[in-house]
Design a protein around this motif. Structure first.
Motif, PDB file in Angstrom:
ATOM      1  N   LEU A  42       0.837  -1.187   0.000  1.00 42.63           N
ATOM      2  CA  LEU A  42       0.000   0.000   0.000  1.00 42.63           C
ATOM      3  C   LEU A  42       0.882   1.250   0.000  1.00 42.63           C
ATOM      4  CD1 LEU A  42      -2.713  -1.064   2.578  1.00 42.63           C
ATOM      5  CD2 LEU A  42      -3.124  -0.506   0.166  1.00 42.63           C
ATOM      6  N   PRO A  43       0.453   2.326  -0.654  1.00 43.63           N
ATOM      7  CA  PRO A  43       1.228   3.568  -0.634  1.00 43.63           C
ATOM      8  C   PRO A  43       1.498   4.011   0.798  1.00 43.63           C
ATOM      9  CG  PRO A  43      -0.528   3.700  -2.269  1.00 43.63           C
ATOM     10  CD  PRO A  43      -0.756   2.437  -1.492  1.00 43.63           C
ATOM     11  N   TYR A  69      -0.912   0.593  -7.541  1.00 40.27           N
ATOM     12  CA  TYR A  69      -1.305   1.314  -6.332  1.00 40.27           C
ATOM     13  C   TYR A  69      -2.029   0.412  -5.325  1.00 40.27           C
ATOM     14  CZ  TYR A  69       0.122   5.653  -8.549  1.00 40.27           C
ATOM     15  OH  TYR A  69       0.872   6.652  -9.149  1.00 40.27           O
ATOM     16  N   ALA A  70      -1.852  -0.891  -5.471  1.00 40.83           N
ATOM     17  CA  ALA A  70      -2.449  -1.859  -4.547  1.00 40.83           C
ATOM     18  C   ALA A  70      -3.949  -1.648  -4.407  1.00 40.83           C
ATOM     19  CB  ALA A  70      -1.758  -1.787  -3.183  1.00 40.83           C
ATOM     20  N   HIS A  71      -4.584  -1.217  -5.495  1.00 39.61           N
ATOM     21  CA  HIS A  71      -6.032  -1.032  -5.555  1.00 39.61           C
ATOM     22  C   HIS A  71      -6.536  -0.066  -4.485  1.00 39.61           C
ATOM     23  CE1 HIS A  71      -5.781  -4.416  -8.320  1.00 39.61           C
ATOM     24  NE2 HIS A  71      -5.096  -5.045  -7.390  1.00 39.61           N
ATOM     25  N   SER A  72      -5.712   0.900  -4.137  1.00 37.46           N
ATOM     26  CA  SER A  72      -6.053   1.886  -3.117  1.00 37.46           C
ATOM     27  C   SER A  72      -6.441   3.210  -3.774  1.00 37.46           C
ATOM     28  CB  SER A  72      -4.865   2.096  -2.166  1.00 37.46           C
ATOM     29  OG  SER A  72      -5.145   3.091  -1.201  1.00 37.46           O
ATOM     30  N   GLY A  73      -7.705   3.532  -3.760  1.00 38.42           N
ATOM     31  CA  GLY A  73      -8.187   4.779  -4.342  1.00 38.42           C
ATOM     32  C   GLY A  73      -8.273   4.765  -5.850  1.00 38.42           C
ATOM     33  N   THR A  74      -8.166   3.595  -6.453  1.00 37.28           N
ATOM     34  CA  THR A  74      -8.048   3.507  -7.917  1.00 37.28           C
ATOM     35  C   THR A  74      -9.398   3.505  -8.644  1.00 37.28           C
ATOM     36  OG1 THR A  74      -7.676   1.137  -7.543  1.00 37.28           O
ATOM     37  CG2 THR A  74      -5.765   2.480  -8.035  1.00 37.28           C
ATOM     38  N   GLY A  75     -10.507   3.646  -7.918  1.00 35.55           N
ATOM     39  CA  GLY A  75     -11.807   3.833  -8.551  1.00 35.55           C
ATOM     40  C   GLY A  75     -12.228   2.707  -9.468  1.00 35.55           C
ATOM     41  N   ARG A  76     -12.735   3.072 -10.634  1.00 28.89           N
ATOM     42  CA  ARG A  76     -13.157   2.079 -11.633  1.00 28.89           C
ATOM     43  C   ARG A  76     -11.916   1.532 -12.326  1.00 28.89           C
ATOM     44  NH1 ARG A  76     -15.248   4.301 -15.746  1.00 28.89           N
ATOM     45  NH2 ARG A  76     -14.985   6.506 -15.239  1.00 28.89           N
TER      46      ARG A  76
END
Length: 211
Positions: A42-43, A69-76
């Motif tokens: 995670l960032p 970005y480890a699927h953190s805040g990456t939206g759609r």
């Protein structure tokens, strides 16, 4: 197996473990498939993606952005591979993005197909192709829209070896509402995120100086 390796690597402070499947019977015939998977930590702090997502902005991530970005805040997240698919998806999603939205895409083929392989001719042809595609993208940039082009690192195909080279990267910023100017040599890559956050009325972020 790679997910297990990811767990074992945390104690070693390794930021990312990458699984790159290949096909082909010999070293010269090896070719990467589109099934790449990045296992990232995670960032360390909130990114532009986190700030925008938390504030309710429309965020769209294309290609390997979600993994990075480890699927953190990456939206759609739209996972596609190959230059044609990345370009077509980007154009399509640009027309769907809501006001105040943010779309991020990584055109990884420059790096994986030609940069690391030191294929100068292939790199040049892809640049020419991208330049033609860029005209289509620019036609979709509205009066209050902003388009940024940069790179996560340099990769000179004429340099020896297969590692990353020339770590300084370009920053190109286009908007019909912005007067062209030279933003100079920046002290941090984070300046880009800080600038975008300001344009979208979010932040400020923890790092970077807006230009």
């Amino acid at each position: 197996m790679c997910a297990i390796a990811r767990e074992l690597s945390y104690a070693l402070n390794i930021g990312r473990v990458i699984a790159r499947p290949f096909v082909g019977g010999t070293a010269k015939a090896f070719e990467r498939t589109g099934n790449r998977k990045d296992y990232s930590v995670l960032p360390a702090q909130s990114t532009l993606l986190n700030v925008l997502s938390s504030a309710g902005h429309d965020v769209c991530s294309i290609g390997k952005i979600g993994d990075i970005y480890a699927h953190s805040g990456t939206g759609r997240e739209i996972k596609v591979s190959g230059m044609d698919a990345l370009q077509a998806t980007t154009l399509s999603e640009m027309t769907k993005l809501k006001v105040g939205g943010f779309l991020m895409v990584n055109f990884v083929n420059f790096d994986t197909d030609f940069g690391h392989r030191r294929d100068v001719e292939g790199y040049a042809k892809l640049l020419e192709s991208f330049d033609q595609w860029l005209g289509k993208a620019l036609s979709l940039v509205g009066a209050q829209d902003h388009l940024f082009i940069t790179a996560d690192h340099g990769n000179d195909p004429t340099f020896k070896g297969t590692d990353h080279t020339r770590e300084r990267v370009p920053i190109l910023w286009f908007s019909p509402s912005v007067t062209p100017k030279n933003i100079g040599l920046r002290n941090s890559f984070a300046d880009i995120g800080q600038s975008i956050a300001g344009l979208l009325g979010a932040g400020p972020l923890n790092s970077g100086v807006a230009f």
